[in-house]
Design a protein around this motif. Structure first.
Motif, PDB file in Angstrom:
ATOM      1  N   ASN A  47       9.594  -7.682   0.351  1.00  0.00           N
ATOM      2  CA  ASN A  47      10.661  -8.401  -0.327  1.00  0.00           C
ATOM      3  C   ASN A  47      11.192  -7.510  -1.444  1.00  0.00           C
ATOM      4  N   PHE A  48      12.486  -7.245  -1.416  1.00  0.00           N
ATOM      5  CA  PHE A  48      13.041  -6.314  -2.396  1.00  0.00           C
ATOM      6  C   PHE A  48      14.429  -6.752  -2.835  1.00  0.00           C
ATOM      7  N   THR A  49      14.903  -6.119  -3.893  1.00  0.00           N
ATOM      8  CA  THR A  49      16.215  -6.466  -4.440  1.00  0.00           C
ATOM      9  C   THR A  49      17.134  -5.261  -4.463  1.00  0.00           C
ATOM     10  N   VAL A  50      18.422  -5.543  -4.394  1.00  0.00           N
ATOM     11  CA  VAL A  50      19.459  -4.516  -4.463  1.00  0.00           C
ATOM     12  C   VAL A  50      20.500  -5.011  -5.465  1.00  0.00           C
ATOM     13  N   THR A  51      20.686  -4.267  -6.540  1.00  0.00           N
ATOM     14  CA  THR A  51      21.609  -4.729  -7.576  1.00  0.00           C
ATOM     15  C   THR A  51      22.558  -3.621  -8.019  1.00  0.00           C
ATOM     16  N   SER A  52      23.760  -4.044  -8.428  1.00  0.00           N
ATOM     17  CA  SER A  52      24.758  -3.110  -8.934  1.00  0.00           C
ATOM     18  C   SER A  52      25.835  -3.893  -9.673  1.00  0.00           C
ATOM     19  N   LYS A  53      26.491  -3.237 -10.612  1.00  0.00           N
ATOM     20  CA  LYS A  53      27.586  -3.876 -11.344  1.00  0.00           C
ATOM     21  C   LYS A  53      28.872  -3.940 -10.542  1.00  0.00           C
ATOM     22  N   ASP A  54      28.995  -3.026  -9.532  1.00  0.00           N
ATOM     23  CA  ASP A  54      30.283  -2.960  -8.847  1.00  0.00           C
ATOM     24  C   ASP A  54      30.254  -2.701  -7.350  1.00  0.00           C
ATOM     25  N   PHE A  77      17.574  -0.079  -5.939  1.00  0.00           N
ATOM     26  CA  PHE A  77      16.590  -0.793  -5.138  1.00  0.00           C
ATOM     27  C   PHE A  77      15.317  -0.993  -5.960  1.00  0.00           C
ATOM     28  N   LYS A  78      14.750  -2.186  -5.868  1.00  0.00           N
ATOM     29  CA  LYS A  78      13.474  -2.471  -6.524  1.00  0.00           C
ATOM     30  C   LYS A  78      12.593  -3.292  -5.589  1.00  0.00           C
ATOM     31  N   GLY A  79      11.315  -2.927  -5.548  1.00  0.00           N
ATOM     32  CA  GLY A  79      10.353  -3.690  -4.754  1.00  0.00           C
ATOM     33  C   GLY A  79      10.108  -3.179  -3.358  1.00  0.00           C
ATOM     34  N   SER A  80      10.754  -2.075  -2.973  1.00  0.00           N
ATOM     35  CA  SER A  80      10.570  -1.541  -1.625  1.00  0.00           C
ATOM     36  C   SER A  80       9.786  -0.228  -1.659  1.00  0.00           C
ATOM     37  N   LYS A  81       8.557  -0.279  -1.234  1.00  0.00           N
ATOM     38  CA  LYS A  81       7.708   0.910  -1.167  1.00  0.00           C
ATOM     39  C   LYS A  81       8.278   1.910  -0.157  1.00  0.00           C
ATOM     40  N   ILE A  82       8.768   1.391   0.964  1.00  0.00           N
ATOM     41  CA  ILE A  82       9.311   2.265   2.010  1.00  0.00           C
ATOM     42  C   ILE A  82      10.561   2.974   1.526  1.00  0.00           C
ATOM     43  N   TYR A  83      11.424   2.262   0.820  1.00  0.00           N
ATOM     44  CA  TYR A  83      12.629   2.887   0.275  1.00  0.00           C
ATOM     45  C   TYR A  83      12.251   4.000  -0.693  1.00  0.00           C
ATOM     46  N   ASN A  84      11.275   3.749  -1.545  1.00  0.00           N
ATOM     47  CA  ASN A  84      10.841   4.767  -2.511  1.00  0.00           C
ATOM     48  C   ASN A  84      10.282   5.994  -1.806  1.00  0.00           C
TER      49      ASN A  84
END
Length: 380
Positions: free
Chosen positions: A104-111, A118-125
């Motif tokens: 379970n992970f999050t994707v955030t941006s202002k625009d 990305f936060k919470g994704s070990k695989i993405y890191n």
């Protein structure tokens, strides 16, 4: 008794349907600015050789995707800011590519997705660490090359020497990246991204003596993933699709589900052509293929097209629009087309010219190279 039997049948049917929909084991929660309808997000991801897609309307910038993956998945996520549709978002809009897993992970941006965190994704890191090691993704290197070209004056950008210098630097960076991928694969035989590195480095024309020993060192569980299986198929294909080899036999269905086999063309010259409706160079070659087909079909020349499309409508629309009169087959599995994997196809257009004896007599012939080869085979 009939009521009980009907009730039992309903329960069994419900259980069967429930089994078809596995429990979600990943979720992606996103927040991109304050966007609202008609803004829409689209995701396509490949999980163990199976393609999935989903979409979501943004509400105050928020949207969510959830589903089930069997392992690590590779995704493309596009954000349509203005209601232009998926294709516009994918090809000209806000789009990112990334790996994720059962998490379970999050994707955030202002625009935009382009600036997303990305936060919470070990695989993405892990994928980010891998890309940093090898010098960046292909898209990052392409972006850098475009920036390099843009540094020139308008006069320089028209100069062939300047263009060649930019291209030389780009190719050097790509070769350096390829070598780093091979090194990463050697150093990480138990890492999924070590396997990804080797798969990318191997490319479409596999150097078997170089790639095979590195692949053999990977553990069995990684080889059993779809990435591992596909790479092994590509390694095997390199040994059975050389000029002079007997073309691997296959059977695939037409759009109306009629099976067609390469064996049906025994004693004839046939061009096995891999293409797709979305492939510009493929579509550009179709007029020439049509001309050559008309010139030589009565002398024994045939074409058997294998489409790497995943959408039947787009495939058939392209066949009709380009007025292609020869046989077309596809399993509509995109890059996982069974025949494409058998032949080790990693890019389209790709082709194999098969002689009357069933042996490959030409590869990736198109334009004048194909025309000259056919002139040799079918002299006036």
């Amino acid at each position: 008794m009939k009521i009980k039997l009907l009730l039992l049948a309903s329960i069994v049917s419900f259980m069967a349907q429930a089994q078809k929909k596995p429990v979600p084991n990943f979720s992606l929660n996103a927040k991109i600015g304050q966007l609202n309808k008609p803004a829409k997000a689209y995701i396509d991801y490949m999980d163990n050789g199976v393609s999935h897609e989903d979409s979501a309307v943004l509400v105050n910038g928020a949207f969510r995707f959830a589903g089930h993956v069997s392992g690590n998945a590779y995704a493309r996520m596009a954000l349509d800011h203005t209601g232009g549709g998926k294709m516009r978002a994918v090809y000209t809009g806000d789009v990112i590519y990334f790996y994720f897993g059962k998490e379970n992970f999050t994707v955030t941006s202002k625009d935009s997705l382009g600036n997303a965190v990305f936060k919470g994704s070990k695989i993405y890191n892990e994928s980010e660490a891998y890309n940093k090691y090898i010098g960046g993704t292909i898209m990052a290197l392409n972006k850098a090359a475009n920036a390099d070209f843009s540094k020139g004056t308008p006069e320089q950008q028209k100069d062939t020497a300047y263009i060649k210098a930019v291209d030389t630097r780009y190719r050097a960076n790509m070769e350096k990246r390829n070598q780093k991928q091979l090194q990463f694969a050697k150093e990480h035989p138990n890492s999924f991204f070590g396997l990804v590195a080797l798969s990318e480095a191997a490319g479409g024309k596999v150097d078997v003596p170089k790639i095979q020993p590195i692949f053999n060192a990977f553990n069995k569980s990684l080889k059993a993933t779809d990435v591992g299986k596909e790479l092994e198929q590509r390694i095997n294909a390199a040994g059975i699709t050389k000029i002079g080899d007997v073309a691997p036999m296959f059977t695939q269905n037409t759009a109306d589900n009629k099976p067609v086999s390469l064996a049906d063309y025994k004693g004839k010259v046939v061009l096995v052509e891999f293409w797709a409706s979305w492939c510009g160079p493929c579509r550009a070659e179709n007029p020439n293929l049509t001309k050559q087909y008309q010139l030589y079909k009565d002398k024994g020349f045939n074409i058997l097209s294998v489409s790497l499309d995943s959408e039947k409508g787009r495939w058939l629309e392209a066949v009709q629009k380009d007025a292609l009169p020869w046989t077309q087959v596809s399993d509509l599995k995109g890059w996982n087309n069974a025949v494409g994997r058998l032949y080790g196809v990693r890019a389209v257009p790709a082709s194999f010219l098969v002689g009357t004896d069933g042996k490959i007599i030409g590869k990736d012939l198109r334009g004048e190279s194909l025309n000259k080869k056919l002139e040799e085979i079918f002299p006036n």
